[in-house]
Scaffold this active site. Structure first.
Site, PDB file in Angstrom:
ATOM      1  N   GLN A  95      35.966  23.841  25.863  1.00 13.71           N
ATOM      2  CA  GLN A  95      34.631  23.460  26.330  1.00 13.71           C
ATOM      3  C   GLN A  95      34.315  22.007  26.407  1.00 13.71           C
ATOM      4  O   GLN A  95      35.282  21.127  26.178  1.00 13.71           O
ATOM      5  CB  GLN A  95      33.341  23.937  25.735  1.00 13.71           C
ATOM      6  N   HIS A  97      31.039  18.823  27.365  1.00 16.01           N
ATOM      7  CA  HIS A  97      29.481  18.718  27.560  1.00 16.01           C
ATOM      8  C   HIS A  97      29.328  17.402  28.557  1.00 16.01           C
ATOM      9  O   HIS A  97      29.938  16.517  28.559  1.00 16.01           O
ATOM     10  CB  HIS A  97      28.793  18.437  26.118  1.00 16.01           C
ATOM     11  N   GLU A 114      28.259  14.580  20.365  1.00 15.39           N
ATOM     12  CA  GLU A 114      28.295  15.157  18.943  1.00 15.39           C
ATOM     13  C   GLU A 114      29.458  14.555  18.030  1.00 15.39           C
ATOM     14  O   GLU A 114      30.103  13.742  18.573  1.00 15.39           O
ATOM     15  CB  GLU A 114      28.460  16.818  19.046  1.00 15.39           C
ATOM     16  N   HIS A 171      37.072  20.019  24.127  1.00 15.13           N
ATOM     17  CA  HIS A 171      37.412  20.113  22.715  1.00 15.13           C
ATOM     18  C   HIS A 171      37.091  21.753  22.348  1.00 15.13           C
ATOM     19  O   HIS A 171      36.492  22.522  23.292  1.00 15.13           O
ATOM     20  CB  HIS A 171      36.308  19.411  21.887  1.00 15.13           C
ATOM     21  N   ARG A 191      31.817  25.860  29.859  1.00 16.37           N
ATOM     22  CA  ARG A 191      33.007  26.724  29.013  1.00 16.37           C
ATOM     23  C   ARG A 191      34.239  26.669  30.217  1.00 16.37           C
ATOM     24  O   ARG A 191      34.039  26.920  31.418  1.00 16.37           O
ATOM     25  CB  ARG A 191      32.716  27.860  28.846  1.00 16.37           C
TER      26      ARG A 191
END
Length: 309
Positions: A95, A97, A114, A171, A191
């Site tokens: 996936q 972001h 993150e 990642h 995804r």
């Protein structure tokens, strides 16, 4: 007013989840495929509830809106960060972001940068982090041909590792890892690949190929972390990352430390037990030291992951 806010986590069932959250932290998980503990969250998809003091029973988002003085009058309109513990009993999907600009344009959510502190990892555990494509055309071609082994970079991980995952990074956590994740408060995930697996009803999970191509950083570039370790008596502060999104540190407390405070800290106790401002804390507890606490007092033998702006 409340110096500490103790929080009740929210648990999420995931196709790749397991039971390690119960085994390691004695959480009352809802299923045997519980993949995520949303430990400190004001996100509408899973809100933490205050469990102590005059604000007991309120959601974190409500407290954040009604009592800005507890959060040093933070400029963010909504609570900015989200802390999770993730139990990857099976591989997570590959996936990526988006950053804030893309997310705000196409969703009502933030972007998502993150980072992970690896709480546990089986011997030989790995993760997918990055890709080998040098151009967007090569990236698209390898996706269309399903040449995932040629595209994706796999790396070993071990307990105690810290991994910074900027928005735009391909990642996937893989089987046998458990991490504490600090992130922007966002639930936006694209995804790219899910191993063609199906759920209990035989359905494949939705993919987001176009969005993944749009937001992935090409070529991939590793972020160089400048970890800073500071010893204060027997206590150790490890600063992993500090930028416009968050600062994340590990506090290893061995006796007593006290320091003045002007901010709010997001705290997860990952080992041991002790006292924070005279409140007993144990492994698995999550709390916020608010800016109403003019001093922070830590005593005992315990370790926490602390994040702040």
């Amino acid at each position: 007013m409340s110096e500490l806010l103790l929080l009740q986590p929210v648990f999420k069932d995931r196709i790749w989840g397991g039971t390690l959250l119960k085994k390691e932290f004695n959480y009352n998980i809802p299923t045997n495929t519980t993949g995520e503990c949303w430990a400190i969250s004001a996100h509408p998809e899973g809100e933490s509830i205050i469990t102590n003091g005059k604000l007991k029973g309120m959601t974190l988002s409500k407290v954040y809106q009604d009592h800005p003085e507890l959060f040093n009058h933070c400029e963010s309109k909504t609570f900015p960060l989200l802390t999770k513990i993730i139990d990857a009993a099976q591989d997570l999907s590959v996936q990526v972001h988006p950053d804030d600009d893309y997310a705000l344009k196409y969703t009502k959510d933030r972007g998502k940068t993150e980072c992970w502190y690896v709480l546990d990892a089986v011997e030989g555990a790995s993760m997918i982090f990055g890709h080998k494509a040098q151009t967007k055309e090569e990236f698209i071609s390898l996706i269309e041909q399903g040449k995932w082994d040629e595209l994706l970079i796999r790396r070993e991980v071990k307990k105690g590792d810290f991994i910074y995952v900027p928005a735009g990074t391909i990642h996937a956590l893989c089987k046998g890892t458990m991490v504490l994740e600090t992130q922007q408060s966002s639930d936006t995930t694209y995804r790219l690949y899910d191993y063609d697996r199906t759920d209990a009803l035989g359905n494949k999970r939705q993919l987001h190929i176009k969005e993944s191509i749009d937001v992935t950083t090409i070529p991939h570039s590793d972020f160089c972390l400048m970890t800073k370790v500071t010893q204060i008596g027997k206590n150790v502060n490890t600063k992993f990352v500090s930028n416009q999104f968050f600062t994340v540190e590990k506090w290893d407390i061995q006796d007593y430390i006290q320091f003045p405070n002007t901010r709010f800290y997001i705290i997860s106790v990952i080992e041991g037990e002790g006292l924070i401002n005279l409140t007993k804390v144990t492994k698995g507890m999550h709390l916020i030291i608010t800016s109403a606490a003019k001093e922070v007092k830590l005593e005992g033998k315990f370790s926490v992951i602390a994040s702040y702006l």
